[in-house]
Write an enzyme that holds these catalytic residues in place. Structure first.
Site, PDB file in Angstrom:
ATOM      1  N   ASP A  51      78.248  63.827  19.718  1.00 22.34           N
ATOM      2  CA  ASP A  51      78.472  63.766  18.320  1.00 22.34           C
ATOM      3  C   ASP A  51      77.218  64.294  17.478  1.00 22.34           C
ATOM      4  OD1 ASP A  51      80.800  62.256  18.535  1.00 22.34           O
ATOM      5  OD2 ASP A  51      79.756  60.386  18.603  1.00 22.34           O
ATOM      6  N   TYR A 110      83.825  57.832  26.132  1.00 18.35           N
ATOM      7  CA  TYR A 110      83.021  57.540  24.788  1.00 18.35           C
ATOM      8  C   TYR A 110      82.031  56.682  24.899  1.00 18.35           C
ATOM      9  CZ  TYR A 110      86.766  60.968  22.550  1.00 18.35           C
ATOM     10  OH  TYR A 110      87.215  61.727  22.407  1.00 18.35           O
ATOM     11  N   TYR A 132      73.588  59.207  30.307  1.00 17.84           N
ATOM     12  CA  TYR A 132      73.479  58.860  28.928  1.00 17.84           C
ATOM     13  C   TYR A 132      72.149  57.717  28.789  1.00 17.84           C
ATOM     14  CZ  TYR A 132      78.166  60.712  28.023  1.00 17.84           C
ATOM     15  OH  TYR A 132      79.184  61.594  27.981  1.00 17.84           O
TER      16      TYR A 132
END
Length: 385
Positions: free
Chosen positions: A213, A349, A277
């Site tokens: 993003d 996501y 992440y």
């Protein structure tokens, strides 16, 4: 057998040595022109012994119209049209009128010839040899450029094959998209392509192996990407200098740039990577160190059923994807925040994994906590092979 058949052919058709030799192209070695000369020579020796007149090469071949004599002219046209284009390897293709090909086939059928090759195949080979001798360039099955020649009109088209470069990028700042979007001055793609277009003098197309993003950084070992440069005028380019120019932007860094084949480029873009992440999780109702640790424990090895997120539902097919969390570690920061380091399947996501996305992602961090949670900040730490 060959001489008998040749005599019948030449008694009915006036063929040059190229077209005569091409009838027997699959027999023996050497060029078709040399083969035609040798066959005509032996035939005329036999005809002389029988008291018959020789059948010499005609001034104009009824099949090809002496098109092979145009090769020097066409070589000059190829040199002219490729001036200013950097290349080492080439391939030649040609477009012959349909009537020439039909007449050639009719001769084969008329005399039952099964050892011939098409005129365009010989012409491409001989024109390629002549161009290579004139320029020092080499033919290749995976050429830098392709010449498409219309032998009779003299028209020559130049197809410049793309260059493919593999690399990995780091996005060091938040607030820039991967590809250009309205209201954003820069993007990862525009910063990278500006340098590539200038160096290769061609049109740059950026293709990332996935995306992050606008507000997410890409750190660590970087995200794999491919740059395709269409119609490049330059091919011998210093990739290190391109990297230096991109890295000086302070926004994007590129690593491990190298030339790849189209097949390698496709493999990079279709391979599914696991990703690491780091998410900053906000829990408005508050969170304890023990709760954060318990969430991480429950996430390890968990399968997540994730319906296409609400925020991207117009751009992605609405379906449920199953993805797995492989590793999860929590670090408590304060009464309302903890960090969550995750290793997951590609395509999961993470923001929605934290929030639950109105129940579209299950289970979520919110589900496991029993409290509403949001991802306040997200970084991709590594793309894992």
């Amino acid at each position: 057998m060959i001489i008998e058949k040749t005599e019948k052919v030449l008694e009915n058709h006036e063929l040059c040595n190229h077209c005569l030799g091409r009838l027997f192209a699959k027999l023996g070695k050497g060029t078709n022109e040399d083969r035609g000369k040798a066959i005509r020579f032996v035939l005329n020796m036999e005809r002389s012994a029988r008291g018959l007149a020789p059948i010499d090469e005609p001034e104009k071949c009824e099949l090809c119209g002496n098109v092979f004599e145009r090769i020097p002219f066409l070589v000059e046209r190829m040199i002219e049209i490729s001036k200013g284009v950097e290349f080492d390897t080439f391939l030649v293709g040609s477009r012959f009128p349909e009537e020439i090909r039909e007449k050639e086939h009719s001769v084969w059928e008329e005399f039952g010839i099964e050892t011939a090759e098409p005129i365009n195949r010989e012409f491409n080979r001989e024109l390629g040899k002549a161009f290579g001798l004139a320029t020092g360039k080499e033919t290749s099955r995976n050429p830098d450029v392709v010449f498409i020649v219309e032998p009779y009109s003299g028209k020559v088209e130049l197809q410049i094959n793309p260059v493919y470069v593999y690399g990995r990028y780091r996005k060091l700042v938040r607030g820039i998209p991967q590809t250009p979007l309205p209201d954003f001055e820069d993007s990862v793609a525009s910063i990278i392509c500006k340098a590539f277009s200038k160096a290769f003098e061609g049109k740059c197309i950026f293709k990332g192996a996935g995306r992050e993003d606008v507000d997410v950084r890409m750190l660590g070992n970087g995200r794999p990407f491919i740059v395709e440069v269409k119609r490049p005028k330059r091919r011998k380019v210093d990739l290190e200098k391109i990297a230096e120019e991109i890295n000086s932007s302070g926004k994007v860094e590129v690593l491990n740039l190298r030339f790849v084949s189209p097949k390698e480029a496709e493999e990079v873009l279709t391979k599914n990577h696991r990703k690491e992440y780091l998410a900053l999780v906000f829990v408005e109702e508050g969170v304890t160190p023990e709760e954060a640790e318990e969430v991480a424990r429950k996430l390890r090895g968990l399968e997540i059923h994730q319906r296409t997120p609400w925020r991207v539902r117009k751009a992605r097919a609405d379906k449920v994807r199953v993805r797995k969390v492989y590793e999860a570690e929590a670090k408590w920061l304060d009464e309302k925040h903890f960090e969550l380091r995750l290793v997951t399947d590609g395509g999961l996501y993470i923001k929605e994994l934290v929030s639950g996305d109105r129940g579209r992602t299950r289970p979520s961090v919110s589900d496991l906590l029993g409290k509403k949670a949001w991802c306040e900040r997200l970084d991709v730490l590594n793309i894992l092979d």
